[in-house]
Each structure stands twice: as C-alpha cells, then as structure tokens.
Design a protein around this motif. Sequence first.
Motif, short mmCIF file in Angstrom:
data_model
loop_
_atom_site.label_atom_id
_atom_site.label_comp_id
_atom_site.label_asym_id
_atom_site.label_seq_id
_atom_site.Cartn_x
_atom_site.Cartn_y
_atom_site.Cartn_z
N THR A 6 0.83 -1.20 0.00
CA THR A 6 0.00 0.00 0.00
C THR A 6 0.86 1.25 0.00
OG1 THR A 6 -0.15 -0.11 2.41
CG2 THR A 6 -1.94 -1.11 1.14
N HIS A 7 1.95 1.24 0.75
CA HIS A 7 2.83 2.40 0.77
C HIS A 7 3.54 2.57 -0.57
CE1 HIS A 7 2.24 3.42 4.91
NE2 HIS A 7 2.47 2.16 5.28
N ARG A 8 3.92 1.49 -1.16
CA ARG A 8 4.61 1.55 -2.44
C ARG A 8 3.71 2.14 -3.52
NH1 ARG A 8 9.35 2.42 -4.38
NH2 ARG A 8 9.85 1.21 -6.19
N ARG A 9 2.42 1.77 -3.50
CA ARG A 9 1.50 2.27 -4.51
C ARG A 9 1.26 3.77 -4.34
NH1 ARG A 9 -4.11 -0.40 -6.59
NH2 ARG A 9 -4.26 0.97 -8.37
N VAL A 10 1.13 4.24 -3.13
CA VAL A 10 0.93 5.67 -2.89
C VAL A 10 2.16 6.44 -3.34
CG1 VAL A 10 0.65 7.41 -1.10
CG2 VAL A 10 -0.72 5.34 -1.04
N ARG A 11 3.31 5.90 -3.06
CA ARG A 11 4.53 6.59 -3.45
C ARG A 11 4.64 6.66 -4.98
NH1 ARG A 11 10.80 5.19 -2.07
NH2 ARG A 11 11.61 6.95 -3.23
N SER A 12 4.25 5.59 -5.68
CA SER A 12 4.32 5.62 -7.14
C SER A 12 3.38 6.68 -7.70
CB SER A 12 4.02 4.25 -7.73
OG SER A 12 2.67 3.91 -7.54
N GLY A 13 2.25 6.92 -7.04
CA GLY A 13 1.36 7.99 -7.46
C GLY A 13 2.01 9.34 -7.34
N GLU A 14 2.77 9.56 -6.29
CA GLU A 14 3.49 10.81 -6.12
C GLU A 14 4.60 10.94 -7.16
OE1 GLU A 14 4.66 10.75 -2.05
OE2 GLU A 14 2.62 11.05 -1.34
N ASP A 26 3.16 12.27 -10.27
CA ASP A 26 2.95 13.72 -10.22
C ASP A 26 4.21 14.47 -10.62
OD1 ASP A 26 0.38 13.31 -9.35
OD2 ASP A 26 0.85 13.61 -7.22
N ILE A 27 5.35 13.98 -10.19
CA ILE A 27 6.62 14.61 -10.54
C ILE A 27 6.87 14.50 -12.04
CG2 ILE A 27 9.13 14.45 -10.25
CD1 ILE A 27 8.53 13.53 -7.35
N LEU A 42 2.38 13.28 -21.92
CA LEU A 42 1.68 13.92 -20.81
C LEU A 42 0.26 13.37 -20.67
CD1 LEU A 42 1.80 16.14 -18.63
CD2 LEU A 42 1.03 17.74 -20.37
N TYR A 43 -0.44 13.22 -21.78
CA TYR A 43 -1.79 12.65 -21.77
C TYR A 43 -1.78 11.23 -21.22
CZ TYR A 43 -6.21 10.81 -23.54
OH TYR A 43 -7.42 10.20 -23.65
N LEU A 70 -2.76 7.36 -16.70
CA LEU A 70 -2.25 6.36 -15.77
C LEU A 70 -2.37 6.84 -14.33
CD1 LEU A 70 0.95 5.09 -17.59
CD2 LEU A 70 -1.15 3.81 -17.19
N ARG A 71 -2.14 8.12 -14.11
CA ARG A 71 -2.18 8.68 -12.75
C ARG A 71 -3.58 8.60 -12.15
NH1 ARG A 71 -2.36 9.39 -8.22
NH2 ARG A 71 -1.61 11.14 -7.02
N ARG A 72 -4.61 8.73 -12.97
CA ARG A 72 -5.98 8.68 -12.46
C ARG A 72 -6.32 7.33 -11.85
NH1 ARG A 72 -9.23 11.67 -17.33
NH2 ARG A 72 -8.45 13.75 -16.89
N ARG A 73 -5.63 6.28 -12.26
CA ARG A 73 -5.90 4.94 -11.71
C ARG A 73 -5.29 4.74 -10.33
NH1 ARG A 73 -4.68 1.27 -17.04
NH2 ARG A 73 -6.25 2.25 -18.35
N LEU A 74 -4.33 5.57 -9.98
CA LEU A 74 -3.64 5.42 -8.69
C LEU A 74 -4.35 6.24 -7.62
CD1 LEU A 74 0.03 5.65 -9.94
CD2 LEU A 74 -1.23 3.60 -9.30
N PRO A 75 -4.17 5.88 -6.35
CA PRO A 75 -4.82 6.65 -5.28
C PRO A 75 -4.20 8.04 -5.14
CG PRO A 75 -3.36 4.99 -4.37
CD PRO A 75 -3.41 4.75 -5.85
N GLY A 76 -4.97 8.94 -4.55
CA GLY A 76 -4.48 10.30 -4.33
C GLY A 76 -3.39 10.33 -3.26
N ARG A 77 -2.76 11.46 -3.14
CA ARG A 77 -1.72 11.61 -2.13
C ARG A 77 -2.34 11.56 -0.74
NH1 ARG A 77 1.60 16.71 -4.06
NH2 ARG A 77 0.14 16.88 -5.76
N THR A 78 -1.66 10.87 0.17
CA THR A 78 -2.22 10.73 1.52
C THR A 78 -1.42 11.51 2.55
OG1 THR A 78 -0.89 8.73 1.84
CG2 THR A 78 -3.14 8.44 1.01
N ALA A 79 -0.31 12.07 2.20
CA ALA A 79 0.51 12.78 3.16
C ALA A 79 -0.21 14.08 3.59
CB ALA A 79 1.87 13.13 2.56
#
Length: 84
Positions: free
Chosen positions: A13-21, A24-25, A65-66, A71-80
Amino acid sequence: MTAGQNQGEVRPTHRRVRSGEDFDIIIGFLGFWAVVLLAVTVWMEVTAQPALGWALGLLGALLALYGMIRLRRRLPGRTAARRR
C-alpha cells in the motif's frame, strides 16, 4: 530485534501511494517541457523558420503527458498531510 521493528520490508500500500506521487513529478516535468516546446514552436513559426521538428517534439511531449495523466488517475491520491 524486537517483533514490531521494520526489517526493510515495504508494504504494497505504501509503495503504490509513493508511485502515485512519482507520477505527479513526471507529469510536472513533462508539462514544463511541453510549455517550453510550445513557446519555441510558436517563435519558430512567427520568425518563418522551419518548425516541423519542434512541433513533432511538442506532439510527443503532449502525448506522453496525456498518457501519464490517464495512468495517474488509476492510482490513489496523495495521503501525506501538510505540516503546519
């Protein structure tokens, strides 16, 4: 070592959230270069210089970019949480 101590394992779960961040970069990086390529392409067109290569580079950046945004929409939002 104690039983509750982390032994270098990363929970999925932590790995997936980090990949979402990380996405964003990458999206920000691609967005910056898309704006730069847009400005260069417009400048080349205005000054009547060949701009096909710049326009193709811009097209590639926009397609990347598109794809990253989709791909980013499939990942969870940032939780920090923000620190005050």
